[in-house]
Structure formats: structure tokens, C-alpha cells
Design an enzyme around this catalytic site. Structure first.
Site, PDB file in Angstrom:
ATOM      1  N   GLU B  29       0.838  -1.196   0.000  1.00 28.59           N
ATOM      2  CA  GLU B  29       0.000   0.000   0.000  1.00 28.59           C
ATOM      3  C   GLU B  29       0.875   1.249   0.000  1.00 28.59           C
ATOM      4  OE1 GLU B  29      -2.924  -2.710   2.713  1.00 28.59           O
ATOM      5  OE2 GLU B  29      -2.551  -0.663   3.416  1.00 28.59           O
ATOM      6  N   GLU B  60      -4.471  -6.676   2.998  1.00 28.24           N
ATOM      7  CA  GLU B  60      -3.279  -7.421   3.379  1.00 28.24           C
ATOM      8  C   GLU B  60      -3.403  -8.885   2.961  1.00 28.24           C
ATOM      9  OE1 GLU B  60      -4.889  -5.297   5.270  1.00 28.24           O
ATOM     10  OE2 GLU B  60      -3.408  -3.684   5.417  1.00 28.24           O
ATOM     11  N   GLN B  82       1.987  -2.375   5.512  1.00 27.52           N
ATOM     12  CA  GLN B  82       2.287  -1.003   5.898  1.00 27.52           C
ATOM     13  C   GLN B  82       2.670  -0.853   7.380  1.00 27.52           C
ATOM     14  OE1 GLN B  82      -0.575   2.550   5.391  1.00 27.52           O
ATOM     15  NE2 GLN B  82       0.774   2.572   3.594  1.00 27.52           N
ATOM     16  N   PHE B  83       1.998  -1.544   8.241  1.00 28.02           N
ATOM     17  CA  PHE B  83       2.368  -1.621   9.651  1.00 28.02           C
ATOM     18  C   PHE B  83       2.161  -3.062  10.084  1.00 28.02           C
ATOM     19  CE2 PHE B  83       3.005   2.712  11.168  1.00 28.02           C
ATOM     20  CZ  PHE B  83       2.412   3.464  10.175  1.00 28.02           C
ATOM     21  N   ASP B  85       1.010  -4.092  12.591  1.00 30.49           N
ATOM     22  CA  ASP B  85      -0.285  -4.173  13.250  1.00 30.49           C
ATOM     23  C   ASP B  85      -1.387  -4.625  12.297  1.00 30.49           C
ATOM     24  OD1 ASP B  85       0.279  -1.896  15.824  1.00 30.49           O
ATOM     25  OD2 ASP B  85       1.515  -1.894  14.022  1.00 30.49           O
ATOM     26  N   ILE B  87      -0.994  -6.897   9.872  1.00 26.60           N
ATOM     27  CA  ILE B  87      -0.617  -8.126   9.177  1.00 26.60           C
ATOM     28  C   ILE B  87      -1.677  -9.207   9.315  1.00 26.60           C
ATOM     29  CG2 ILE B  87       0.647  -9.330  11.020  1.00 26.60           C
ATOM     30  CD1 ILE B  87       2.908  -9.654   8.815  1.00 26.60           C
ATOM     31  N   HIS B 129      -0.244   1.019  15.691  1.00 24.26           N
ATOM     32  CA  HIS B 129       0.977   1.357  14.953  1.00 24.26           C
ATOM     33  C   HIS B 129       2.235   0.977  15.720  1.00 24.26           C
ATOM     34  CE1 HIS B 129      -2.055   4.125  13.263  1.00 24.26           C
ATOM     35  NE2 HIS B 129      -1.404   3.944  12.145  1.00 24.26           N
TER      36      HIS B 129
END
Lengths: 417, 337
Positions: B29, B60, B82-83, B85, B87, B129
Site C-alpha cells: 500500500e 493485506e 504497511q504496519f 499491526d 498483518i 501502529h
């Protein structure tokens, strides 16, 4: 309900829970199923905009009419040799299924899944695609392997998890995998293969290859998030992939209404995602072939994905662990208005004078002999519980490319060192 | 040789590898045109084109699954989540599919893919995050998990991860993207530029997966750490005047057991520090390994300094973040007796 939550003069809400028309003890009634005349659905050009297919997704693409004649613009005009080959493949799948189902009942393995009534969906698709295209199947497309001449013995060895199992006893029966035959590893987690197929197709496009991918998924499994991701990515990147939704009406004991069949067709998801869609009589081998060929040509022309719903019926139970008489009327499959795929292709071949009862009987006998011989050969390498794959050391291999220290230690422990 | 911060090092790893191997593709992303919210993929799309570096939908699951399909085809995808968190929507595909594919296909379908993702706290990122989910992946077969603590290792390990023929989860400690952080949140931020590990060779090199690094040699106590906590450990040892041996694990699975054993047998004391939640965190595995294998060398119980078993708070960042204020007392306790 206390004073704060009381809402006088407002009707109480209630939850709608879809129910199938018939439960055990009821008369099965398929009369509500709308069946358009064979040949009545138009055939857009493969390069037509996706929206040109968007009323087809509410209809039913049929080539074989009730008399067994091939009619209409979707007739793939196949040569008799190909037709006979498809008939043979479907008959072989069914013979194989019957034998392996019996093997499970005899205790030779733990589990088996038949695809009775759905043979055309895999076999015709395989013949309509190129040999080096890749398949991302579910556990009910064993016909893909048969159509690609994958050795029956190897299939049986996998089902038995015996010493001849190419997958070293690691997978549940029928979770085949073979890279050289372009048959991607079957997963027990539903729907995971669909976005993987899209990724493979994207890779092919990235590389300027010409091979395409096809994925299969059941009606019930389309509710999984993987399906949504797959169709989104497929449409966004115009991936050269065919997304086959096999709507056999049942997901174990759950009828298709629980996955949304009451609301619209599964093919109609194509409209929402903006891709091409077709809805096909899955028991009509010529229709499956024609729809697949259309989608394959479209994908190969860089025009992106097609969602094809194959409308069919799961004649037997979900697996050897399932007795469908517990949740649907007995013998429902025999009453399916769109008939049996093998009988219908046979009828067509007879009608066009390219087959006869004698040859049919001889073929069935030959296939039975072939299957029994393969079974005998497979069983020389063991069955589950009697000479199955048991190589403790190999259990630790292939987790990673190389054996890391912790698996080496665990292996040594398991080996009693 | 160029001085690089961790972001530049990671960017360079991508560039070097993508120039060598046109089978490497990058998706995620905001990673394409924009170059990623942390700029790790900056400039890559311009150099390598949109077929090889492209933005993905916010999915994701789809990012991981299509990366699996690409790896099955024969590409080497490097997918960004992207983070860390975020996933979890891809978790089933990682665990049930990527981690098992080589095994269940008897080696016919290896998946050479990398999933890289910023993880960890210290940035007032709150619970969405700041997470450190490495333990989930350590627990399941078939996944390698790598966590660098400095720019040199970041580039070398990412190159190694890309070259590895197994799926690799690459966690990037976002707090130290731009400069090391020792846990003294009230001190000025220092950039990587003045740190020796910011000297990053140009071109190709790699750091082996499965090998820890001794960040500081010592005799008194072994500190097992990774990511940002390596810097916390080094600073705490110095501040406390303790001759700690700091082991930067660098790889979670397969962990460098030889380095751990050698160190703990030498010092006889072990403190483990990680940001992740305490219960069943990777520190629990490390503690089990240490006591199984070094019990008779231990002079004191193994101590874990970890995140608390609470969702990562926002305003109480510095209460949650395991810094010198918590590691110091733990080290002193380990040295009692």
C-alpha cells in the site's frame, strides 16, 4: 427490556435466516429453477467490454438441449475425437471416485471426496485450456488431473498416503499437487487458492508470458474474504485468470442461500467487481468448454479476468464423513433438472452418430479394469494403516530449504538418537 | 561505502537486488508512486517501472496471497505490509499457505518471498501502529523471521532475505528508521549519521540469516535483544556500569542457539528484553532454551523485560516501552548473588 430501551409503537426486528426448500422427509422440488432454452444466451465477442456480459450472469449458458443436440452461438463445434476423449475422462473420474470411496469404506484410507455430477466442470475446462496453463483447484476438481493424464496410481498412492505417495504422507487424502501437470497444491483452507491464482496470473503478465491461470471455488467458500480479495485484485490489475465458482448448491450441510444465493446469482458478483461474467450449466460439457474457451481467449488477449459460475448439483455427500440424508431429501441429485454430465455428453455423441452402446459398455469395462489395476499396483506400496508412508526423518524435511538446528535436534529426538 | 540511515539502507537493498534480478517485484500500500509511507521504496517505481513496483489495494490478505502466487510462478516478490499491526488479515495466507507450501508439495513449490513490515513502538503510535507480532510467526513452521537493529544489518539482512528461498518475514523497527534510540525519550534524537553501523557498503553484500551479532562483549550478564531493544540494552549497560554482553539476535527463527549458549555459559546470567507483550512472547521461548541448555551455568533466574500484556497504549507510551528505567533494575537483579 427496561424503560430506557423500550421503544413503544415500533415493530420488533427479526433476523431472516435462509432455509432450503426441502429438508429430509420433504419432496424435492427444483421447479423454481429458471432454465432458459439451450442456445438462447448470446455470445459477446471476447473483446467486448465486461458490461456486455452483465445480463448473461442472470441467465444460463447451455449448448446441449434436452435431446442432446448442440445448439446456439456458444456451440464450440468440437471434433468427435475431443468429445469422446472428454466422455472417457469423465467416466474415468467417476470410476476412480467410486473405487476410492469404497476403499475408504474398506478402511484403506481415512477420507475421500467424490465429485459426482461435477465431472464436466473440471474435464471440459482442462480441455478448453492449454496444457501449460496452471490450475488452482479445490478438492473437487480431480478431473483436471485425469484430463491431463496424471497417473492414476500416483493419485491413489496419495489417497493411501503410502510409500509411493509423491507428497510423502504429509497431506490429507485427495489434496493432490503436481507442478509438472500444472495442478497447484490443494489446501484444506477454503478459498486461499483464488487470490494465489490471481497472483500467478499477475506474474505471468509482468513477465510478458502467455500462460493463464484458472481457479475454482465452491459457492459456500465465496463468502470467504479471500474470494473478495481475489476478484478485486483480478479486476484492478486485469489479471489473465479464470475464476470458476462451482455452485453445487451445498457446502457440507449448508445450502447456497447462506452464501447469498437467495439474493442474486454468484456470477452476478462480476457486475459488482466490474469484470466479465458468465453463468453456465455445469452439467453441460460443451457449455463448460465454450465458456472456458471464451474466458481463456479473453485473458490471453490481455483483456483480464472472467468470473464463471457453473450451476450444478453435488449429487453425493460432501465427503466420506458426510451423510447428506441428514439435511436434505434422499435422492435429490437424481432429480436435478439439468441431468447428469456424463449421460448428457453420451447422449450427444449417440445423437450425432459418433458413439454407440457397445463402445460405451466396452469403454466402461476398460476403465474399470484400468482403475482396478492401478489400485492393485498402488496397494503394493501400502495403504493407510498398513504400510503407509512412515519415514520419520523425512517428516522434518522441506519445512525449510535446509534443515535448521532446531529441526535437526527434533528429528534426532524423534529418531531416538 | 555510504553513510545511510535505515530507510536508505533498506531502499538500497531493494535497488541493488532489483538491478541484479528482474524477477524481484515490489507491492504494497502506497509503495509505488509515493514510495511508501516511510519512504523505504522511494524512487523504485520510477527506476523499475510499474510492472515491478506497484501499489496494491488495501487488502493485506490479497497482498500476501498474490505474492504467494507470484512466488509460485517463479518471481521473488517483496511485499510490504504497511504496519505490522495490520498483518493479521494476511495471517492465514502466511501461516497456512506460505509457511507450508514447500512441505505440503514435497519441495515442488518453494515460495521465495519476503514480507517486510515496520513494527514496534516508541513513536506514540498507539495500539495500531506499535505492535511487535514476531512471536506469532516464530511459533509456526516454515517462516523465517528477521529483525535488524541498524542500517548495515538492515541492508545485508534484507538482501539475504530476498535471496533466501524460503518465506521470510522481515520486521523493521520503525523507531530506529532515522536514528538509534536508547529509550531516553527526553533526550534529543540522534540521526544514524554519527553511528558506525550507518556505514553501509554500496553494491551487494549480505548478512547471514540465523546468525546473531555480539553488539557488546562482556562478562557479567548476557542480554538477549533485537531491534530497538539492542540500543536500549547497550545504553543501559553503560549507564549502570555493568559489563553486559549484548547479543543482537538479528534472526528470531532460526535463532542462533550457539551464540546464545556460548554467551550465557560465559556470563552465567541472562536478561531478555523485547517490546512485544510478555505472555508467550519470544522471550518465553528464549528463556526456555536458556534454562534447558545452560541451567548448570546459571547463577540466577533468567529475567524477561517486556511489553505488558495490554494493548499498546497511546499517551502512556513511555510507561509501556521497555527502556533503561526497567532494564537497569532487571540487570541489577540478575547480578544479585
Amino acid at each position: 427490556m427496561n424503560k430506557e430501551t423500550e421503544r413503544p409503537n415500533r415493530p420488533a426486528l427479526s433476523l431472516h435466516v435462509p432455509e432450503p426448500d426441502a429438508r429430509p422427509g420433504d419432496e424435492v422440488d427444483f421447479s423454481h429453477i429458471v432454465i432458459p432454452a439451450a442456445g438462447s444466451v448470446s455470445r459477446p465477442d471476447i473483446a467486448a467490454p465486461a458490461s456486455d456480459t452483465h445480463d448473461l450472469v442472470y441467465s444460463l449458458l447451455r449448448v446441449l438441449d434436452d435431446e442432446g443436440a448442440a445448439v446456439g452461438p456458444w456451440d464450440p463445434r468440437l471434433d468427435p475425437e475431443t468429445l469422446r476423449r472428454m466422455l472417457r475422462d469423465m467416466m474415468l473420474v467417476r470410476t476412480y471416485d467410486d473405487r476410492m470411496y469404497r476403499a475408504q469404506r474398506q478402511g484403506k484410507t481415512s477420507f475421500y471426496m467424490k465429485c459426482t455430477g461435477e465431472e464436466a466442470i473440471a474435464v471440459a475446462a482442462a480441455h478448453a485450456m492449454d496444457r501449460d496453463d496452471i490450475f488452482f483447484p479445490t478438492y473437487r476438481q480431480q478431473g483436471l488431473l485425469v484430463a491431463r493424464d496424471y497417473p492414476l496410481v500416483k493419485m491413489m498412492c496419495q489417497v493411501y498416503s503410502n510409500t509411493g505417495d509423491p507428497l510423502k504422507g504429509r497431506q490429507l487424502p485427495i489434496m493432490y499437487s503436481d507442478r509438472r501437470h500444472g495442478f497447484f497444491s490443494i489446501s484444506g483452507n477454503l478459498a486461499t487458492q483464488v487470490p494465489q491464482a490471481v497472483g500467478w496470473a499477475m506474474a505471468s503478465a509482468i513477465k510478458g508470458d502467455s500462460r493463464i491461470a484458472a481457479a475454482w471455488i465452491g459457492d459456500g467458500a465465496t463468502a470467504e474474504g479471500d474470494f473478495h480479495s481475489a476478484v478485486t485484485f483480478a479486476g484492478v490489475y486485469r489479471a489473465p485468470v479464470i475464476l470458476n465458482v462451482v455452485n453445487n448448491q451445498w457446502a457440507i450441510s449448508t445450502f447456497s442461500g447462506i452464501a447469498g444465493a437467495e439474493l442474486t446469482t454468484f456470477a452476478a458478483r462480476a457486475v459488482g467487481y466490474g469484470i466479465a461474467g458468465l453463468r453456465v450449466d455445469g452439467n453441460d460439457a460443451l457449455a463448460v468448454y465454450a465458456a472456458t474457451a471464451w474466458a481463456a481467449d479473453r485473458a490471453r488477449s490481455n483483456l483480464g479476468p472472467t468470473l464463471i459460475e457453473h450451476f450444478t448439483y453435488r449429487v453425493e455427500g460432501h465427503s466420506t464423513s458426510d451423510d447428506p440424508t441428514a439435511y436434505r431429501p434422499q435422492g435429490a441429485g437424481a432429480k436435478w433438472p439439468l441431468g447428469d454430465p456424463i449421460a448428457r455428453l453420451r447422449k450427444h455423441l449417440l445423437l450425432i452418430g459418433e458413439w454407440d452402446e457397445e463402445r460405451d459398455a466396452a469403454l466402461q469395462e476398460q476403465l474399470s479394469v484400468e482403475v482396478r489395476a492401478a489400485q492393485r499396483e498402488a496397494e503394493t506400496q501400502g495403504t493407510l494403516g498398513n504400510g503407509h508412508y512412515e519415514d520419520v526423518g523425512s517428516m522434518f524435511e522441506d519445512v525449510f530449504e535446509e534443515l535448521p538446528w532446531h529441526l535437526r535436534e527434533q528429528r534426532d529426538e524423534a529418531l531416538g538418537k | 561505502m555510504t553513510v545511510r540511515n535505515m530507510i536508505e539502507a533498506l531502499n538500497d537493498a531493494h535497488r541493488v537486488m532489483m538491478e541484479r534480478d528482474d524477477g524481484i517485484v515490489v507491492l504494497g500500500e502506497d509503495i509505488g508512486y509515493f514510495g511508501g509511507v516511510f519512504r523505504v521504496t522511494a524512487g523504485l517505481q520510477k527506476q523499475f517501472g510499474t510492472s515491478r513496483v506497484f501499489d496494491a489495494p488495501i487488502a493485506e490478505l490479497g497482498i500476501v496471497a498474490t505474492a504467494i502466487g507470484m512466488a509460485a510462478y517463479g518471481l521473488r516478490p517483496v511485499a510490504e505490509i504497511q504496519f505490522a499491526d495490520y498483518i493479521y488479515p494476511g495471517f492465514d495466507q502466511i501461516i497456512s499457505e506460505a509457511g507450508r507450501m514447500r512441505y505440503r508439495t514435497a519441495g515442488e513449490w518453494p515460495l521465495p518471498m519476503v514480507i517486510r513490515t515496520p513494527y514496534g513502538g516508541g513513536i506514540f503510535g498507539g495500539q495500531t501502529h506499535s505492535q511487535s507480532p514476531e512471536a506469532f510467526f516464530a511459533h509456526m513452521p516454515g517462516i523465517k523471521t528477521v529483525i535488524p537493529s541498524n542500517p548495515y544489518d538492515a541492508k545485508g539482512l534484507l538482501i539475504a532475505a530476498i535471496e533466501d528461498n524460503d518465506p521470510v518475514l522481515f520486521f523493521e523497527p520503525k523507531r530506529i528508521y532515522n536514528g538509534p534510540f536508547e529509550g531516553y525519550h527526553d533526550r534529543p534524537v540522534t540521526p544514524w549519521a554519527r553511528h558506525p553501523a550507518a556505514e553501509v557498503p554500496d553494491g551487494h553484500y549480505s548478512v547471514p540469516i540465523g546468525k546473531a551479532a555480539v553488539a557488546r562483549e562482556g562478562e557479567a550478564v548476557t542480554i538477549l535483544a533485537y531491534g530497538t531493544m539492542v540500543h536500549v540494552a547497550l545504553a543501559t549497560a553503560e549507564a549502570e556500569g555493568i559489563d553486559a554482553e549484548v547479543l543482537d539476535l538479528r534472526t528470531i527463527v532460526p535463532v542462533d542457539i550457539e551464540a546464545i549458549e556460548a554467551s550465557v555459559r560465559k556470563t552465567g546470567r541472562c536478561v531478555i528484553i523485547h517490546e512485544a507483550t510478555r505472555t508467550a512472547g519470544f522471550g518465553a521461548e528464549l528463556a526456555a532454551l536458556v534454562q534447558e541448555r545452560c541451567f548448570y551455568h546459571l547463577e540466577a533466574p533468567v529475567i524477561r523485560v517486556t511489553g505488558y500484556d495490554v494493548p499498546y497504549p497511546h499517551s502512556m507510551e513511555w510507561t509501556y516501552f521497555p527502556g533503561p528505567a526497567r532494564l537497569g533494575p532487571a540487570l541489577r537483579k540478575a547480578l544479585e548473588d
